[in-house]
Enzyme design. Sequence first.
Site, PDB file in Angstrom:
ATOM      1  N   ASP A 143       0.701  -1.229  -0.086  1.00  0.00           N
ATOM      2  CA  ASP A 143       0.244  -0.242   0.118  1.00  0.00           C
ATOM      3  C   ASP A 143       1.061   1.249   0.279  1.00  0.00           C
ATOM      4  O   ASP A 143       1.989   1.476   0.553  1.00  0.00           O
ATOM      5  CB  ASP A 143      -0.655  -0.020   1.279  1.00  0.00           C
ATOM      6  CG  ASP A 143      -2.358   0.959   1.706  1.00  0.00           C
ATOM      7  OD1 ASP A 143      -1.989   2.265   0.349  1.00  0.00           O
ATOM      8  OD2 ASP A 143      -3.155   0.772   1.992  1.00  0.00           O
ATOM      9  N   GLU A 219       0.557  -5.846 -13.218  1.00  0.00           N
ATOM     10  CA  GLU A 219       1.706  -5.100 -14.303  1.00  0.00           C
ATOM     11  C   GLU A 219       1.772  -5.306 -15.641  1.00  0.00           C
ATOM     12  O   GLU A 219       1.886  -4.540 -16.624  1.00  0.00           O
ATOM     13  CB  GLU A 219       2.283  -6.046 -13.543  1.00  0.00           C
ATOM     14  CG  GLU A 219       4.162  -5.290 -13.280  1.00  0.00           C
ATOM     15  CD  GLU A 219       5.512  -6.389 -12.868  1.00  0.00           C
ATOM     16  OE1 GLU A 219       6.917  -5.657 -13.200  1.00  0.00           O
ATOM     17  OE2 GLU A 219       5.073  -7.171 -12.205  1.00  0.00           O
TER      18      GLU A 219
END
Length: 238
Positions: A143, A219
Amino acid sequence: MTENQETIQTEQDKRLRKIRSFVKREGRLTKGQAAAIEKYWPQMGLNHSKQLLDLDQVFGRQAPRVLEIGFGMGKSLVEMAANETDHDFIGIEVHRPGVGSCLADAAEAGLTNLRLFEHDAVEVLADCIADESLARVQLYFPDPWHKKRHHKRRIVQPEFVQKLRSKLAIGGVFHMATDWENYAEHMLEVMQQAEGFENTSASGDYVPRPDFRPLTKFEQRGHRLGHGVWDLIFKRVS
């Protein structure tokens, strides 16, 4: 260590544990995830306790150990464990649905070199992992806590890095990856100042994605959209 140093160390530990680097979101378990936890946790699950693990006993062998903090749904962790069968892997995740999914995938792949914690990584490292017992620690896409007032919640902080350093063997590496450039810069700044670590980057900053870190679907999508990803690998040298 003197009594005063022990007191300071205890206060640092308390502060580390108090500021959480995550928010535990109780997602709904699917039937498959719940069934995987019930069926496979006895074989692959590790419970947090204030007692150091004997990893040779846990895995039934001696091998280099890799610990991943925050494995998400566990897809890439399972892939790495399947590709590096000569290594043992320990995954830590606080979100139960991810734990269930990882267990299901690991069982389907027939893995014997993977164990999971469902707990806070800071506490697992402090209480369960022996010093100098890890060959690699992985922190992928944590995060970013992108608002400036929340930066103190980022897990990569000087105190945490020194705690982690003690768990790595000399020559072991701390591998981080993030898709937030500001967080990458923060990681680099913290690690460049961290005692006992050396950057493995030839350019003194970031490294290309190593072959052992799988390219996630998230990704791949980011690459198509022109988003960057930054990898950092720092080696413990003292």
